[in-house]
Write a protein that holds these residues in place. Structure first.
Motif, PDB file in Angstrom:
ATOM      1  N   MET A   1       0.850  -1.201   0.000  1.00 21.41           N
ATOM      2  CA  MET A   1       0.000   0.000   0.000  1.00 21.41           C
ATOM      3  C   MET A   1       0.883   1.247   0.000  1.00 21.41           C
ATOM      4  SD  MET A   1      -2.692   1.115   2.872  1.00 21.41           S
ATOM      5  CE  MET A   1      -4.054   0.121   2.309  1.00 21.41           C
ATOM      6  N   ALA A   2       0.629   2.144  -0.932  1.00 17.67           N
ATOM      7  CA  ALA A   2       1.400   3.383  -1.013  1.00 17.67           C
ATOM      8  C   ALA A   2       0.882   4.345   0.034  1.00 17.67           C
ATOM      9  CB  ALA A   2       1.253   3.985  -2.411  1.00 17.67           C
ATOM     10  N   SER A   3       1.598   4.493   1.119  1.00  9.21           N
ATOM     11  CA  SER A   3       1.011   5.256   2.218  1.00  9.21           C
ATOM     12  C   SER A   3       1.274   6.745   2.093  1.00  9.21           C
ATOM     13  CB  SER A   3       1.538   4.761   3.564  1.00  9.21           C
ATOM     14  OG  SER A   3       2.615   5.561   3.986  1.00  9.21           O
ATOM     15  N   GLY A   4       2.436   7.083   1.568  1.00  9.71           N
ATOM     16  CA  GLY A   4       2.740   8.508   1.443  1.00  9.71           C
ATOM     17  C   GLY A   4       2.821   9.217   2.769  1.00  9.71           C
ATOM     18  N   ALA A   5       2.920   8.443   3.843  1.00 12.19           N
ATOM     19  CA  ALA A   5       2.875   9.058   5.163  1.00 12.19           C
ATOM     20  C   ALA A   5       4.118   9.913   5.412  1.00 12.19           C
ATOM     21  CB  ALA A   5       2.744   7.996   6.239  1.00 12.19           C
ATOM     22  N   HIS A   8       4.123  13.586   5.362  1.00  5.51           N
ATOM     23  CA  HIS A   8       3.284  14.275   6.327  1.00  5.51           C
ATOM     24  C   HIS A   8       3.770  14.077   7.752  1.00  5.51           C
ATOM     25  CE1 HIS A   8      -0.140  15.204   3.575  1.00  5.51           C
ATOM     26  NE2 HIS A   8       0.524  14.327   2.866  1.00  5.51           N
ATOM     27  N   ALA A  12       2.165  15.217  11.317  1.00  8.79           N
ATOM     28  CA  ALA A  12       1.631  14.208  12.227  1.00  8.79           C
ATOM     29  C   ALA A  12       2.165  14.405  13.635  1.00  8.79           C
ATOM     30  CB  ALA A  12       1.981  12.816  11.719  1.00  8.79           C
ATOM     31  N   MET A  13       3.318  14.983  13.729  1.00 10.14           N
ATOM     32  CA  MET A  13       3.922  15.091  15.045  1.00 10.14           C
ATOM     33  C   MET A  13       3.456  16.318  15.832  1.00 10.14           C
ATOM     34  SD  MET A  13       5.555  12.393  15.589  1.00 10.14           S
ATOM     35  CE  MET A  13       5.508  10.996  14.468  1.00 10.14           C
ATOM     36  N   ASN A  14       2.771  17.195  15.182  1.00 10.70           N
ATOM     37  CA  ASN A  14       2.227  18.332  15.927  1.00 10.70           C
ATOM     38  C   ASN A  14       1.283  17.820  16.996  1.00 10.70           C
ATOM     39  OD1 ASN A  14       3.531  20.170  14.381  1.00 10.70           O
ATOM     40  ND2 ASN A  14       1.812  20.469  12.957  1.00 10.70           N
ATOM     41  N   VAL A  15       1.603  18.107  18.204  1.00 14.52           N
ATOM     42  CA  VAL A  15       0.852  17.464  19.283  1.00 14.52           C
ATOM     43  C   VAL A  15      -0.382  18.263  19.707  1.00 14.52           C
ATOM     44  CG1 VAL A  15       2.000  15.672  20.602  1.00 14.52           C
ATOM     45  CG2 VAL A  15       3.069  17.917  20.429  1.00 14.52           C
ATOM     46  N   LEU A  16      -1.307  17.521  20.318  1.00 18.94           N
ATOM     47  CA  LEU A  16      -2.509  18.081  20.941  1.00 18.94           C
ATOM     48  C   LEU A  16      -3.235  19.123  20.094  1.00 18.94           C
ATOM     49  CD1 LEU A  16      -2.122  18.049  24.776  1.00 18.94           C
ATOM     50  CD2 LEU A  16      -3.820  16.963  23.297  1.00 18.94           C
ATOM     51  N   ARG A  17      -3.669  18.666  18.954  1.00 17.45           N
ATOM     52  CA  ARG A  17      -4.503  19.497  18.107  1.00 17.45           C
ATOM     53  C   ARG A  17      -5.922  19.456  18.639  1.00 17.45           C
ATOM     54  NH1 ARG A  17      -4.444  16.077  12.905  1.00 17.45           N
ATOM     55  NH2 ARG A  17      -5.762  14.872  14.304  1.00 17.45           N
ATOM     56  N   GLU A  18      -6.738  20.303  18.107  1.00 16.80           N
ATOM     57  CA  GLU A  18      -8.144  20.234  18.479  1.00 16.80           C
ATOM     58  C   GLU A  18      -8.751  18.966  17.901  1.00 16.80           C
ATOM     59  OE1 GLU A  18     -12.007  22.853  18.818  1.00 16.80           O
ATOM     60  OE2 GLU A  18     -10.501  23.701  17.451  1.00 16.80           O
ATOM     61  N   LYS A  19      -9.732  18.454  18.587  1.00 15.50           N
ATOM     62  CA  LYS A  19     -10.392  17.256  18.087  1.00 15.50           C
ATOM     63  C   LYS A  19     -11.284  17.602  16.892  1.00 15.50           C
ATOM     64  CE  LYS A  19     -10.349  14.876  22.504  1.00 15.50           C
ATOM     65  NZ  LYS A  19      -9.426  13.749  22.320  1.00 15.50           N
ATOM     66  N   VAL A  20     -11.570  16.579  16.079  1.00 13.61           N
ATOM     67  CA  VAL A  20     -12.491  16.774  14.958  1.00 13.61           C
ATOM     68  C   VAL A  20     -13.875  17.132  15.493  1.00 13.61           C
ATOM     69  CG1 VAL A  20     -13.633  15.659  13.012  1.00 13.61           C
ATOM     70  CG2 VAL A  20     -11.220  15.140  13.514  1.00 13.61           C
TER      71      VAL A  20
ATOM     72  N   ARG B 222      -6.849   9.403  -0.792  1.00 12.49           N
ATOM     73  CA  ARG B 222      -6.426  10.791  -1.010  1.00 12.49           C
ATOM     74  C   ARG B 222      -7.170  11.428  -2.175  1.00 12.49           C
ATOM     75  NH1 ARG B 222      -2.707  11.543   2.453  1.00 12.49           N
ATOM     76  NH2 ARG B 222      -1.170   9.900   2.741  1.00 12.49           N
ATOM     77  N   ASP B 257      -1.877   2.491   7.908  1.00 12.69           N
ATOM     78  CA  ASP B 257      -1.918   3.537   6.878  1.00 12.69           C
ATOM     79  C   ASP B 257      -3.213   4.344   6.966  1.00 12.69           C
ATOM     80  OD1 ASP B 257       0.528   2.782   5.942  1.00 12.69           O
ATOM     81  OD2 ASP B 257      -0.233   1.633   4.245  1.00 12.69           O
ATOM     82  N   PHE B 263      -5.543  10.654  10.681  1.00 11.86           N
ATOM     83  CA  PHE B 263      -4.950  11.623  11.593  1.00 11.86           C
ATOM     84  C   PHE B 263      -4.485  12.860  10.833  1.00 11.86           C
ATOM     85  CE2 PHE B 263      -1.488  13.469  14.018  1.00 11.86           C
ATOM     86  CZ  PHE B 263      -2.086  13.602  15.258  1.00 11.86           C
ATOM     87  N   GLU B 264      -3.764  12.633   9.737  1.00 16.64           N
ATOM     88  CA  GLU B 264      -3.225  13.764   8.978  1.00 16.64           C
ATOM     89  C   GLU B 264      -4.323  14.638   8.400  1.00 16.64           C
ATOM     90  OE1 GLU B 264      -0.813  11.715   6.174  1.00 16.64           O
ATOM     91  OE2 GLU B 264       0.504  10.965   7.777  1.00 16.64           O
ATOM     92  N   ARG B 266      -7.361  14.866   9.560  1.00 17.80           N
ATOM     93  CA  ARG B 266      -8.346  15.256  10.569  1.00 17.80           C
ATOM     94  C   ARG B 266      -9.720  14.655  10.283  1.00 17.80           C
ATOM     95  NH1 ARG B 266      -7.657  18.461  14.164  1.00 17.80           N
ATOM     96  NH2 ARG B 266      -9.545  19.698  14.040  1.00 17.80           N
ATOM     97  N   PRO B 299       1.748  10.443  17.848  1.00 16.51           N
ATOM     98  CA  PRO B 299       0.668  11.252  18.422  1.00 16.51           C
ATOM     99  C   PRO B 299      -0.700  10.593  18.241  1.00 16.51           C
ATOM    100  CG  PRO B 299       1.142  12.027  16.216  1.00 16.51           C
ATOM    101  CD  PRO B 299       2.050  10.854  16.459  1.00 16.51           C
ATOM    102  N   GLN B 303      -4.800  10.773  20.452  1.00 12.05           N
ATOM    103  CA  GLN B 303      -5.543  11.855  19.811  1.00 12.05           C
ATOM    104  C   GLN B 303      -6.540  11.415  18.753  1.00 12.05           C
ATOM    105  OE1 GLN B 303      -3.460  15.490  18.795  1.00 12.05           O
ATOM    106  NE2 GLN B 303      -1.669  14.741  19.885  1.00 12.05           N
ATOM    107  N   GLU B 305      -9.500  10.220  16.951  1.00 13.65           N
ATOM    108  CA  GLU B 305     -10.845   9.854  17.389  1.00 13.65           C
ATOM    109  C   GLU B 305     -11.337   8.644  16.597  1.00 13.65           C
ATOM    110  OE1 GLU B 305     -10.906  14.184  16.855  1.00 13.65           O
ATOM    111  OE2 GLU B 305     -12.997  13.958  17.527  1.00 13.65           O
TER     112      GLU B 305
END
Ligand code: PLP
Ligand code: PLP
Lengths: 496, 496
Positions: A1-5, A8, A12-20, B222, B257, B263-264, B266, B299, B303, B305
């Motif tokens: 699977m081409a994740s392309g992660a 990003h 992804a490492m930006n911590v404690l974002r607001e929830k959806v 995507r 994945d 996560f990325e 949201r 993360p 986080q 959901e």
């Protein structure tokens, strides 16, 4: 699977974002829903019970939950025949047991024959088992003095709640000033306000007449409708008979007036008749909207659209936990009925045990059946005790200065009006509470009695009520009523 | 009562007006709902069954309903222990019967202790009985190798359907280009498209990769998301694992994945895991989204959901008619959880028998319990037969020219691709039918086999499929597969 992660991983490492999903982004209709019957008072009652169990000292030894119409939770025993048939359906090995009466076995076999794979474990068709809908139709015909009922107009449901929400959902349309308006009685059973908020429909209040035992007043209906037409499109009229929380049982004349009104004003009628077996007062009698409508003849009988709801949660059986019920639709457009069926299909089917119990309720043992005598005795005992408790409640409350209680003609509730001293009202306002919420909270903390403030059901501005069920067993109800009376006197004294 | 009807009697007599509720005035969201699993093919199957009963001659003697995942309707026997415990709860007199094993009695007593009035006839709290939610939490912990689960994050429901609709409802908001978009797999279980239409959300399709046994492809996710952002606000991603209708079981890498993607971007994740016990293929294994999420660490773990759904309708028990299930929410905002609980409160409570059966599913007999041996034997027998039928289905279909079937790694369905000759496609178009609907209708009329056309689940333009369950008993499944193969050959010949 081409994740392309990889691209990003920084993000992804930006911590404690607001929830959806937050209170700000949640469905705004859901947010607007209020539901008092299971609101803060009830949560506090649960906490108090936990504290008592932990041995915390309180001015009472037991919390008495007189807040919800849940007969078996208050100690009412299930009707033997209903449980026998259901146990046989669930565990058919029992069909060989000598401990079950023959008629219960026959009834269980008859139902199993109608189930997929002869098992309650199969889904039924979405409207409910054909055989049971036929039994419901026959029940309605008997109830209504022979006026025919068509099984194809009957949709079984997972409790009446489920059916009520589905019919309301069909009716909702429009935006802004063309939004669907639905007339509901005030005080109401809060399912209605909650469902309308959830569906983004406009709640149109019509006030019941407390001076006439909470009867409907057509002049008030007209007023409500006229005002509503300025800001929405009223399309439906809800009525609860016998009434929750009012205990009122409508007269035949009143029902005729409502039908005429609905017809003239082009309103779809929703008749919540889940308390049809709960009529206690002398001179009161249950008249179904369907029967009255049909007997009124043309043009009403063949045209007025009506949905009537029933449930296994109330009556003499009180089988709330099983969630069974039905709606009968009358004069519903055939294409709309298809839409209703489609909506039911998405939910697959109503719960099978609920369907089975409903079948027993609509076709109980006949006089020639072995279970008849016991069934009748159990049924009568429950209804007689409810009638006695309805009477007692009214009597005791009306002896109390500052409490005024209409007769509990039917259903399972009293909705007494309480006078609250102006200082208590101000104190409540300081606390940010509805005055009757303040009263009920204090009542709960000091006596362990859990009732629901009138503000959860709606009431005329400046009046205060609470709803109390008549369900506690007689030996608890009597002291409970006395305690409540005394508490009101103390409360009044404290704040005057 | 002042009726005022006199003023209006003229109007009242105008006959045959239009109804309040018509196809033109019904809720437009309801009208847009489509629901194939119980659509026209199934109605026709019911008619054919009725005709057969009336003695009408057909080219077959029996309609075989391979259209719906309803194991007991196809003859699967209920698990004894589950039914014993439920029968004991329903009719506690049986607690004195020597015919029930001790552990079943203990389990029934334990549940009744936790019920209001010690009866299944009482409503439970809206999230479901605390004790049962604790048992569910322990089940999840065991399943997920010790990762903790909190009973307060678990909400019992009336089937998974009920829970899925509630969570989707929370997510829906906005209008026009800000409407909530929800990504769903294609092919999908049509509850999702139906619920999104009903809720007025935007359905965003991502295509599963048929060439890789219907796996999810993040590049395709995507693409779908990018295009959707032009016209709506995508907020949630649904996944069904094991897959309905695809039979695919996701690999751990793929789940990772998807979690990274959600996560990325949201997106709130909805994992429909009702087939978690239905994994057959060697090398395939069920990985819960919760477990993978937690093991991915920060993360994501703290986080992302997630809502995960389970049901008593599938697995080895197949107790569809009882409607039991739950949702576990992970990392859900506390205030949103309150909203969820409020929404559940309006519906009072999930059905009690469904709660009881769920409790048995999540905490079956332990090796030291008297019922253990029989329980294990019954459970294994069901799952072994399902595995054999999954294998057989794939094999037989892949022997047929013009049919290609991915391995049925899990769940209860095959979703083979069929080649339809261009003339058949044109003929279908003339009839106003989807080509695979035409194929399935002919199949039903000529063989009595009822399957659902791929168009009801969604498929890539120009490809044709049908969904068939693997549930018919082995002795029926084998000839059924052969008949289907032969029918396809005849059909191909007829139109070429
Ligand atoms: C007036 C009224 N309608 C409907 C209901 C819902 O009953 P059910 O348990 O059948 O959903 C109730 C329950 O208290 C009620 O009082
Ligand atoms: C993927 C999937 N989710 C949910 C459900 C609904 O199951 P329940 O009977 O628990 O409502 C089904 C039923 O077929 C299903 O296949």
């Amino acid at each position: 699977m081409a994740s392309g992660a990889g691209d990003h991983s920084q993000a992804a490492m930006n911590v404690l974002r607001e929830k959806v999903l937050t209170l700000d982004t949640v469905n705004p209709c859901v947010r607007r829903v209020e539901y008092a019957v299971r609101g803060p008072i009830v949560l506090r009652a649960l906490e108090l019970e936990a504290e008592l169990r932990q041995g915390v000292k309180k001015p009472f030894t037991e919390v008495i939950r007189a807040n919800v119409g849940d007969a078996q939770a208050m100690g009412q025993k299930p009707i033997t025949f209903l449980r026998q048939v259901l146990a046989l359906c669930i565990h058919p090995d029992l069909l060989n047991s000598p401990d079950f009466p023959e008629d219960a076995k026959r009834r269980a076999e008859r139902i199993l024959q109608a189930c997929g794979g002869h098992s309650l474990g199969a889904y039924s068709i979405s409207s409910g088992i054909q055989l049971i809908r036929e039994d419901v139709a026959q029940y309605i015909e008997r109830r209504d003095g022979g006026i025919p009922a068509d099984p194809n107009n009957i949709f079984l449901s997972t409790g009446a709640t489920d059916a009520i929400m589905t019919v309301l959902e069909l009716l909702v349309t429009g935006e802004g000033r063309t939004r669907t308006g639905v007339l509901i009685p005030i005080p109401q059973y809060p399912l209605y306000s909650a469902a309308l908020a959830e569906l983004n429909a406009v709640q149109v209040d019509y006030y019941l007449d407390e001076e006439r035992a909470w009867a409907v007043d057509v002049a008030e209906l007209r007023r409500a409708l006229r005002q509503a037409r300025d800001h929405c499109r009223p399309r439906a009229l809800c009525v609860i008979n016998p009434g929750n929380p009012t205990g009122h049982v409508q007269t035949r004349e009143c029902i005729e007036d409502m039908i005429r009104f609905a017809f003239e004003e082009r309103l779809f009628l929703l008749a919540d008749e889940v308390y049809q077996d709960n009529v206690y007062a002398e001179g009161s009698q249950f008249h179904s909207f369907k029967k009255v409508l049909m007997e009124m003849g043309p043009p009403y009988a063949a045209q007025q659209e009506l949905a009537s709801f029933h449930s296994i949660s109330k009556g003499y059986m009180g089988e709330c936990g099983f969630r069974g019920g039905y709606v009968e639709v009358v004069n519903m457009d055939a294409m709309v009925k298809q839409q209703l069926l489609k909506l039911r299909s998405v939910r697959l089917c109503p719960t099978m045990p609920g369907q089975v119990l409903l079948d027993m309720v609509v076709s109980p043992p006949a006089p020639s059946d072995p279970s008849f005598t016991q069934f009748q005795a159990e049924r009568r005992a429950v209804l007689a005790e409810l009638a006695a408790k309805a009477k007692l409640t009214e009597q005791v409350f009306n002896q109390a200065p500052g409490i005024r209680c209409n007769p509990v003609q039917g259903a399972m509730y009293s909705f007494p009006r309480v006078q609250l001293p102006p200082r208590a009202v101000r104190r409540a306002q300081e606390l940010g509470l509805a005055p009757d919420m303040f009263f009920c909270q204090r009542l709960l903390e000091e006596t362990g009695i859990c009732v629901v403030p009138g503000s959860g059901f709606g009431q005329r501005e400046g009046t205060y009520h609470f709803r109390m069920t008549i369900l506690p067993p007689m030996e608890k109800l009597r002291p409970l009523l006395e305690k409540l009376k005394q508490f009101h006197a103390r409360f009044t004294h404290e704040f005057s």
